[in-house]
Design a protein around this motif. Sequence first.
Motif, PDB file in Angstrom:
ATOM      1  N   GLU A  52      43.761  52.719  25.994  1.00 53.86           N
ATOM      2  CA  GLU A  52      44.213  51.819  24.934  1.00 53.86           C
ATOM      3  C   GLU A  52      43.234  50.652  24.761  1.00 53.86           C
ATOM      4  OE1 GLU A  52      47.216  50.895  22.005  1.00 53.86           O
ATOM      5  OE2 GLU A  52      46.643  52.681  23.139  1.00 53.86           O
ATOM      6  N   PHE A  53      42.776  50.084  25.847  1.00 53.70           N
ATOM      7  CA  PHE A  53      41.776  49.015  25.761  1.00 53.70           C
ATOM      8  C   PHE A  53      40.548  49.497  25.009  1.00 53.70           C
ATOM      9  CE2 PHE A  53      43.179  47.139  30.149  1.00 53.70           C
ATOM     10  CZ  PHE A  53      44.355  46.693  29.570  1.00 53.70           C
ATOM     11  N   HIS A  54      40.053  50.671  25.411  1.00 52.11           N
ATOM     12  CA  HIS A  54      38.823  51.205  24.831  1.00 52.11           C
ATOM     13  C   HIS A  54      38.981  51.476  23.331  1.00 52.11           C
ATOM     14  CE1 HIS A  54      34.895  53.120  25.063  1.00 52.11           C
ATOM     15  NE2 HIS A  54      35.371  54.180  24.431  1.00 52.11           N
ATOM     16  N   SER A  55      40.134  52.018  22.956  1.00 54.23           N
ATOM     17  CA  SER A  55      40.351  52.335  21.535  1.00 54.23           C
ATOM     18  C   SER A  55      40.458  51.091  20.670  1.00 54.23           C
ATOM     19  CB  SER A  55      41.620  53.197  21.371  1.00 54.23           C
ATOM     20  OG  SER A  55      42.779  52.446  21.704  1.00 54.23           O
ATOM     21  N   HIS A  56      40.775  49.966  21.292  1.00 51.52           N
ATOM     22  CA  HIS A  56      40.855  48.700  20.557  1.00 51.52           C
ATOM     23  C   HIS A  56      39.596  47.850  20.730  1.00 51.52           C
ATOM     24  CE1 HIS A  56      45.140  49.699  20.267  1.00 51.52           C
ATOM     25  NE2 HIS A  56      45.209  48.796  19.301  1.00 51.52           N
ATOM     26  N   GLY A  57      38.538  48.461  21.223  1.00 52.21           N
ATOM     27  CA  GLY A  57      37.248  47.777  21.285  1.00 52.21           C
ATOM     28  C   GLY A  57      37.037  46.865  22.480  1.00 52.21           C
ATOM     29  N   LYS A  58      37.904  46.936  23.469  1.00 58.38           N
ATOM     30  CA  LYS A  58      37.720  46.127  24.666  1.00 58.38           C
ATOM     31  C   LYS A  58      36.651  46.771  25.550  1.00 58.38           C
ATOM     32  CE  LYS A  58      40.974  43.271  23.501  1.00 58.38           C
ATOM     33  NZ  LYS A  58      40.644  41.886  23.058  1.00 58.38           N
ATOM     34  N   THR A  59      35.674  45.981  25.941  1.00 53.31           N
ATOM     35  CA  THR A  59      34.543  46.499  26.700  1.00 53.31           C
ATOM     36  C   THR A  59      34.729  46.295  28.207  1.00 53.31           C
ATOM     37  OG1 THR A  59      33.319  44.404  26.637  1.00 53.31           O
ATOM     38  CG2 THR A  59      33.045  45.911  24.762  1.00 53.31           C
ATOM     39  N   ILE A  60      33.848  46.924  28.983  1.00 58.10           N
ATOM     40  CA  ILE A  60      33.853  46.717  30.430  1.00 58.10           C
ATOM     41  C   ILE A  60      33.588  45.247  30.742  1.00 58.10           C
ATOM     42  CG2 ILE A  60      32.682  47.282  32.593  1.00 58.10           C
ATOM     43  CD1 ILE A  60      34.506  49.481  31.489  1.00 58.10           C
ATOM     44  N   GLU A  61      32.722  44.628  29.958  1.00 58.79           N
ATOM     45  CA  GLU A  61      32.432  43.204  30.164  1.00 58.79           C
ATOM     46  C   GLU A  61      33.680  42.353  29.933  1.00 58.79           C
ATOM     47  OE1 GLU A  61      30.549  45.273  28.393  1.00 58.79           O
ATOM     48  OE2 GLU A  61      28.882  45.434  29.842  1.00 58.79           O
ATOM     49  N   ASP A  62      34.495  42.730  28.956  1.00 55.99           N
ATOM     50  CA  ASP A  62      35.747  42.008  28.718  1.00 55.99           C
ATOM     51  C   ASP A  62      36.666  42.091  29.938  1.00 55.99           C
ATOM     52  OD1 ASP A  62      35.034  41.310  26.087  1.00 55.99           O
ATOM     53  OD2 ASP A  62      35.875  43.170  25.273  1.00 55.99           O
ATOM     54  N   ILE A  63      36.741  43.290  30.510  1.00 63.03           N
ATOM     55  CA  ILE A  63      37.585  43.491  31.688  1.00 63.03           C
ATOM     56  C   ILE A  63      37.044  42.705  32.875  1.00 63.03           C
ATOM     57  CG2 ILE A  63      38.481  45.201  33.324  1.00 63.03           C
ATOM     58  CD1 ILE A  63      38.374  47.256  31.045  1.00 63.03           C
ATOM     59  N   GLU A  64      35.727  42.712  33.049  1.00 61.92           N
ATOM     60  CA  GLU A  64      35.117  41.977  34.164  1.00 61.92           C
ATOM     61  C   GLU A  64      35.388  40.477  34.060  1.00 61.92           C
ATOM     62  OE1 GLU A  64      31.270  44.776  35.314  1.00 61.92           O
ATOM     63  OE2 GLU A  64      31.075  43.240  33.751  1.00 61.92           O
ATOM     64  N   LYS A  65      35.274  39.928  32.860  1.00 60.50           N
ATOM     65  CA  LYS A  65      35.521  38.494  32.675  1.00 60.50           C
ATOM     66  C   LYS A  65      36.952  38.130  33.053  1.00 60.50           C
ATOM     67  CE  LYS A  65      32.094  37.854  28.989  1.00 60.50           C
ATOM     68  NZ  LYS A  65      31.893  37.591  27.530  1.00 60.50           N
ATOM     69  N   VAL A  66      37.888  39.000  32.679  1.00 63.26           N
ATOM     70  CA  VAL A  66      39.284  38.770  33.018  1.00 63.26           C
ATOM     71  C   VAL A  66      39.484  38.839  34.536  1.00 63.26           C
ATOM     72  CG1 VAL A  66      41.582  39.808  32.896  1.00 63.26           C
ATOM     73  CG2 VAL A  66      40.243  39.515  30.813  1.00 63.26           C
ATOM     74  N   LEU A  67      38.842  39.806  35.189  1.00 65.80           N
ATOM     75  CA  LEU A  67      38.953  39.947  36.638  1.00 65.80           C
ATOM     76  C   LEU A  67      38.390  38.731  37.371  1.00 65.80           C
ATOM     77  CD1 LEU A  67      37.948  43.712  36.966  1.00 65.80           C
ATOM     78  CD2 LEU A  67      40.220  42.754  37.427  1.00 65.80           C
ATOM     79  N   HIS A  68      37.342  38.149  36.829  1.00 65.45           N
ATOM     80  CA  HIS A  68      36.742  36.968  37.452  1.00 65.45           C
ATOM     81  C   HIS A  68      37.682  35.773  37.439  1.00 65.45           C
ATOM     82  CE1 HIS A  68      32.399  38.571  36.531  1.00 65.45           C
ATOM     83  NE2 HIS A  68      33.017  39.244  37.501  1.00 65.45           N
ATOM     84  N   ARG A  69      38.671  35.790  36.546  1.00 68.46           N
ATOM     85  CA  ARG A  69      39.588  34.656  36.420  1.00 68.46           C
ATOM     86  C   ARG A  69      40.891  34.853  37.219  1.00 68.46           C
ATOM     87  NH1 ARG A  69      38.487  35.193  30.698  1.00 68.46           N
ATOM     88  NH2 ARG A  69      40.652  35.843  30.357  1.00 68.46           N
ATOM     89  N   ILE A  70      40.992  35.923  37.978  1.00 66.23           N
ATOM     90  CA  ILE A  70      42.203  36.158  38.775  1.00 66.23           C
ATOM     91  C   ILE A  70      42.423  34.993  39.734  1.00 66.23           C
ATOM     92  CG2 ILE A  70      43.145  37.549  40.663  1.00 66.23           C
ATOM     93  CD1 ILE A  70      42.092  40.021  39.333  1.00 66.23           C
ATOM     94  N   PRO A  71      43.644  34.465  39.797  1.00 65.47           N
ATOM     95  CA  PRO A  71      43.910  33.331  40.701  1.00 65.47           C
ATOM     96  C   PRO A  71      43.940  33.747  42.166  1.00 65.47           C
ATOM     97  CG  PRO A  71      45.936  34.030  39.602  1.00 65.47           C
ATOM     98  CD  PRO A  71      44.826  34.816  38.980  1.00 65.47           C
ATOM     99  N   ILE A  72      43.333  32.912  43.006  1.00 63.80           N
ATOM    100  CA  ILE A  72      43.354  33.132  44.456  1.00 63.80           C
ATOM    101  C   ILE A  72      43.365  31.777  45.140  1.00 63.80           C
ATOM    102  CG2 ILE A  72      40.836  33.322  44.548  1.00 63.80           C
ATOM    103  CD1 ILE A  72      41.167  35.198  46.969  1.00 63.80           C
ATOM    104  N   ASN A  73      44.151  31.663  46.189  1.00 65.96           N
ATOM    105  CA  ASN A  73      44.201  30.447  46.975  1.00 65.96           C
ATOM    106  C   ASN A  73      42.937  30.348  47.828  1.00 65.96           C
ATOM    107  OD1 ASN A  73      44.876  28.630  49.284  1.00 65.96           O
ATOM    108  ND2 ASN A  73      46.901  28.582  48.318  1.00 65.96           N
ATOM    109  N   GLN A  74      42.267  29.220  47.772  1.00 66.28           N
ATOM    110  CA  GLN A  74      41.010  29.049  48.498  1.00 66.28           C
ATOM    111  C   GLN A  74      41.182  29.192  50.006  1.00 66.28           C
ATOM    112  OE1 GLN A  74      37.858  28.671  47.111  1.00 66.28           O
ATOM    113  NE2 GLN A  74      39.001  29.199  45.254  1.00 66.28           N
TER     114      GLN A  74
END
Length: 265
Positions: A52-74
């Motif tokens: 579904e992501f791919h069919s709507h034009g979401k790229t691997i780079e889009d997914i990576e950017k979202v993953l980089h923003r995942i919250p984690i306690n330091q």
Amino acid sequence: MSNIVIVFDFDKTIIDCDSDEWVTDQLGFTDFFNDFLPTMPLNSLMEIMMMEFHSHGKTIEDIEKVLHRIPINQRIISAIKSAHALGCDLRIVSDSNTFFIDTFLKHLGISECFSEINTNPGYVNEEGRLRILPYHDFNKASHGCPLCPPNMCKGLIIDRIQSWISERNNNKRFIYLGDGAGDYCPSLGLKDRDFMMPRKNFPAWDLICKDPSLVKAEIHGWSDGEELEQVLMNLINNIMIEENAQLISSNCKLQSLSIPVAIDF
């Protein structure tokens, strides 16, 4: 190298959310995800979500950017780095996928802290679409565990790790950290010298609390990143103190046996 093996779940343990839900929400597909979630295993749904992501034009780079923003306690990052520096063998057993986990760990610069990552395969195909496959291919055969989702039995993974390690060093002690229902099964396979760290008031904790006697390992709960770090580092320090005391005692006995005895005639 210490005699401690630490096994982390990923979602809601290392990170403070569910990675599948995070990516889906951040890319704007929450409604689609929620509509299909009751109808199939989560792992199967995530493969559909990638289509579904791919069919709507979401790229691997889009997914990576979202993953980089995942919250984690330091404090969890600090605990991971400290345990690794002390020589502990750190591993991950997760129902997420290799692409999500690898991308996130590399972004934080802690990939080298883990000797092994056991999770569902995730890779980018020739079309530039992320594929998410099951760890156990349940279309071919069932893993046979009634406690776990069809795509992954964490208990079987822990059994394999325990067997592999025991062939090389039978003195290893395990610390397992997890939150979900899927983390209950591996807790049942831990030994009485091991430690289970379930996240308080999450499914694994609730299942263990129904009958704690079923878990042979010592149970140490935690609520957040601060408490996780405190409990984990205390366990590591206590194990190391115990091991050092045993080593000193053993050396003293050997030295006493080697002392020559004077004989008077």
